[in-house]
Design a protein around this motif. Structure first.
Motif, PDB file in Angstrom:
ATOM      1  N   LYS A 244       0.834  -1.195   0.000  1.00  0.00           N
ATOM      2  CA  LYS A 244       0.000   0.000   0.000  1.00  0.00           C
ATOM      3  C   LYS A 244       0.874   1.251   0.000  1.00  0.00           C
ATOM      4  O   LYS A 244       1.871   1.320   0.714  1.00  0.00           O
ATOM      5  CB  LYS A 244      -0.889  -0.006   1.247  1.00  0.00           C
ATOM      6  N   CYS A 245       0.488   2.242  -0.795  1.00  0.00           N
ATOM      7  CA  CYS A 245       1.234   3.498  -0.828  1.00  0.00           C
ATOM      8  C   CYS A 245       0.738   4.403   0.300  1.00  0.00           C
ATOM      9  O   CYS A 245      -0.457   4.636   0.436  1.00  0.00           O
ATOM     10  CB  CYS A 245       1.029   4.188  -2.174  1.00  0.00           C
ATOM     11  N   ASP A 246       1.670   4.906   1.112  1.00  0.00           N
ATOM     12  CA  ASP A 246       1.294   5.769   2.233  1.00  0.00           C
ATOM     13  C   ASP A 246       0.745   7.104   1.747  1.00  0.00           C
ATOM     14  O   ASP A 246       0.013   7.792   2.458  1.00  0.00           O
ATOM     15  CB  ASP A 246       2.527   6.049   3.112  1.00  0.00           C
ATOM     16  N   GLN A 247       1.142   7.475   0.559  1.00  0.00           N
ATOM     17  CA  GLN A 247       0.808   8.791   0.039  1.00  0.00           C
ATOM     18  C   GLN A 247      -0.582   8.841  -0.597  1.00  0.00           C
ATOM     19  O   GLN A 247      -1.399   9.682  -0.259  1.00  0.00           O
ATOM     20  CB  GLN A 247       1.877   9.188  -1.003  1.00  0.00           C
ATOM     21  N   CYS A 248      -0.849   7.923  -1.528  1.00  0.00           N
ATOM     22  CA  CYS A 248      -2.118   8.000  -2.267  1.00  0.00           C
ATOM     23  C   CYS A 248      -3.067   6.850  -1.949  1.00  0.00           C
ATOM     24  O   CYS A 248      -4.179   6.796  -2.497  1.00  0.00           O
ATOM     25  CB  CYS A 248      -1.859   8.062  -3.772  1.00  0.00           C
ATOM     26  N   ASN A 249      -2.637   5.945  -1.045  1.00  0.00           N
ATOM     27  CA  ASN A 249      -3.501   4.860  -0.576  1.00  0.00           C
ATOM     28  C   ASN A 249      -3.865   3.795  -1.603  1.00  0.00           C
ATOM     29  O   ASN A 249      -4.744   2.982  -1.343  1.00  0.00           O
ATOM     30  CB  ASN A 249      -4.792   5.416   0.017  1.00  0.00           C
ATOM     31  N   THR A 250      -3.237   3.823  -2.771  1.00  0.00           N
ATOM     32  CA  THR A 250      -3.515   2.757  -3.733  1.00  0.00           C
ATOM     33  C   THR A 250      -2.674   1.527  -3.358  1.00  0.00           C
ATOM     34  O   THR A 250      -1.696   1.642  -2.617  1.00  0.00           O
ATOM     35  CB  THR A 250      -3.161   3.166  -5.179  1.00  0.00           C
ATOM     36  N   THR A 251      -3.079   0.377  -3.858  1.00  0.00           N
ATOM     37  CA  THR A 251      -2.371  -0.858  -3.523  1.00  0.00           C
ATOM     38  C   THR A 251      -1.938  -1.583  -4.792  1.00  0.00           C
ATOM     39  O   THR A 251      -2.629  -1.540  -5.797  1.00  0.00           O
ATOM     40  CB  THR A 251      -3.261  -1.778  -2.662  1.00  0.00           C
TER      41      THR A 251
ATOM     42  N   GLU B 271       8.942   2.615  -6.281  1.00  0.00           N
ATOM     43  CA  GLU B 271       8.089   3.780  -6.071  1.00  0.00           C
ATOM     44  C   GLU B 271       6.651   3.404  -6.406  1.00  0.00           C
ATOM     45  O   GLU B 271       6.397   2.408  -7.088  1.00  0.00           O
ATOM     46  CB  GLU B 271       8.552   4.936  -6.959  1.00  0.00           C
ATOM     47  N   CYS B 272       5.719   4.212  -5.915  1.00  0.00           N
ATOM     48  CA  CYS B 272       4.317   3.945  -6.180  1.00  0.00           C
ATOM     49  C   CYS B 272       4.040   4.175  -7.670  1.00  0.00           C
ATOM     50  O   CYS B 272       4.348   5.233  -8.204  1.00  0.00           O
ATOM     51  CB  CYS B 272       3.453   4.867  -5.327  1.00  0.00           C
ATOM     52  N   PRO B 273       3.441   3.180  -8.346  1.00  0.00           N
ATOM     53  CA  PRO B 273       3.177   3.338  -9.779  1.00  0.00           C
ATOM     54  C   PRO B 273       2.145   4.424 -10.051  1.00  0.00           C
ATOM     55  O   PRO B 273       2.060   4.946 -11.156  1.00  0.00           O
ATOM     56  CB  PRO B 273       2.618   1.975 -10.202  1.00  0.00           C
ATOM     57  N   ASN B 274       1.363   4.782  -9.035  1.00  0.00           N
ATOM     58  CA  ASN B 274       0.318   5.777  -9.212  1.00  0.00           C
ATOM     59  C   ASN B 274       0.820   7.201  -8.994  1.00  0.00           C
ATOM     60  O   ASN B 274       0.666   8.068  -9.853  1.00  0.00           O
ATOM     61  CB  ASN B 274      -0.842   5.468  -8.258  1.00  0.00           C
ATOM     62  N   CYS B 275       1.497   7.453  -7.837  1.00  0.00           N
ATOM     63  CA  CYS B 275       1.906   8.832  -7.529  1.00  0.00           C
ATOM     64  C   CYS B 275       3.431   8.993  -7.490  1.00  0.00           C
ATOM     65  O   CYS B 275       3.941  10.076  -7.238  1.00  0.00           O
ATOM     66  CB  CYS B 275       1.296   9.271  -6.201  1.00  0.00           C
ATOM     67  N   HIS B 276       4.154   7.902  -7.700  1.00  0.00           N
ATOM     68  CA  HIS B 276       5.624   7.888  -7.764  1.00  0.00           C
ATOM     69  C   HIS B 276       6.293   8.240  -6.441  1.00  0.00           C
ATOM     70  O   HIS B 276       7.458   8.618  -6.399  1.00  0.00           O
ATOM     71  CB  HIS B 276       6.137   8.790  -8.901  1.00  0.00           C
TER      72      HIS B 276
HETATM   73 ZN    ZN Z   1       1.020   6.455  -4.366  1.00  0.00          ZN
END
Ligand code: ZN
Ligand code: ZN
Length: 259
Positions: free
Chosen positions: A187-194, A211-216
């Motif tokens: 889970k990304c701490d920043q944007c909450n996507t998994t 890195e998070c694929p959604n918000c990097h």
């Molecule tokens: Zn993210």
């Protein structure tokens, strides 16, 4: 090559296991066909299965990333066709565990919590019987187990997907990368996507960083999927946790589950 007895033998192995480890599937195909073009053989098998509304699907374990060939029906009922050989008590236990895995925010339940269900639910099942049943569920890939925690197994992911969709619409998450339903991931701490751990690892390999694929946003990886865990050591974990339970107060068992 036309569909022959070699194909049948591969299919029988998959049906027998319910979920066949890809490594073993590859070995079998190499032995029977003299090549390792597994995708080609599986396509031929699936073409044969199509009129029967059956399919062999390739699915990764969400915990280990290990690929399995899972035998499943292409027409899934709204009411899950739970395994008829199990007792009512075992099914109640299993449904409650599924429910907790789906509605939890981390995609797993502790073995302690599962075994405590025996005293809190109207389940006529001793802890020893429940433990044995859960061990069997892990062996047959309905559940996955790592470090004393239970996760959704590959067979449940494939064969009960429609049931989960119908029952838990609002609670089901999808992976940011493969867009498939996800029960456990990073889970990304920043944007909450998994994101699936194995999807994220492939992604990181290509990008050279995690890195998070959604918000990097950088992801600190807390799960080491590379560890080769097997279910036999997890049973020891259960025993340890069971001892903790009997020694400590029953407070933890009062943790309410949403259903
Ligand atoms: Zn993210
Ligand atoms: Zn994914």
């Amino acid at each position: 090559m036309i569909y022959g007895k070699e194909h049948k033998m591969v299919l029988q192995a998959i049906m027998h296991e319910g979920a066949l480890d890809e490594k073993r599937g590859k070995e079998l195909i190499s032995k029977l066909f003299g090549h390792e073009n597994t995708a080609h053989v599986l396509n031929e098998i699936n073409a044969k299965l199509q009129p029967l509304y059956m399919i062999v699907k390739c699915v990764n374990c969400e915990v280990t990333g290990q690929l399995y060939w899972v035998w499943a029906s292409t027409v899934q009922d709204k009411i899950a066709n739970f395994h008829p050989e199990f007792s009512q008590a075992q099914l109640t236990l299993l449904r409650t565990i599924y429910s907790e895995i789906v509605t939890s925010n981390n995609g797993h339940v502790s073995s302690t919590w599962c075994l405590n269900l025996c005293s809190t639910l109207n389940v006529k099942l001793s802890k020893a019987n429940a433990e044995e049943f859960l061990y069997e569920m892990v062996n047959r890939n309905w559940l996955a187990c790592k470090n004393g925690k239970y996760y959704m197994g590959v067979r449940s992911i494939v064969e009960l997907l429609q049931y989960f969709k119908d029952t838990y619409q609002d609670n089901l998450q999808t992976c940011t990368l493969c867009k498939q339903v996800l029960f456990y991931g990073e889970k990304c701490d920043q944007c909450n996507t998994t994101t699936h751990v194995y999807c994220l690892e492939n992604y990181a390999m290509n990008r050279g960083g995690l890195e998070c694929p959604n918000c990097h946003y950088p992801i600190s990886q807390h799960s080491q999927s590379g560890n080769n865990n097997n279910s036999s050591m997890d049973i020891d974990e259960i025993n340890i946790e069971m001892n903790e339970v009997t020694q400590s107060s029953q407070r933890r068992s009062k943790r309410k589950h949403k259903d």
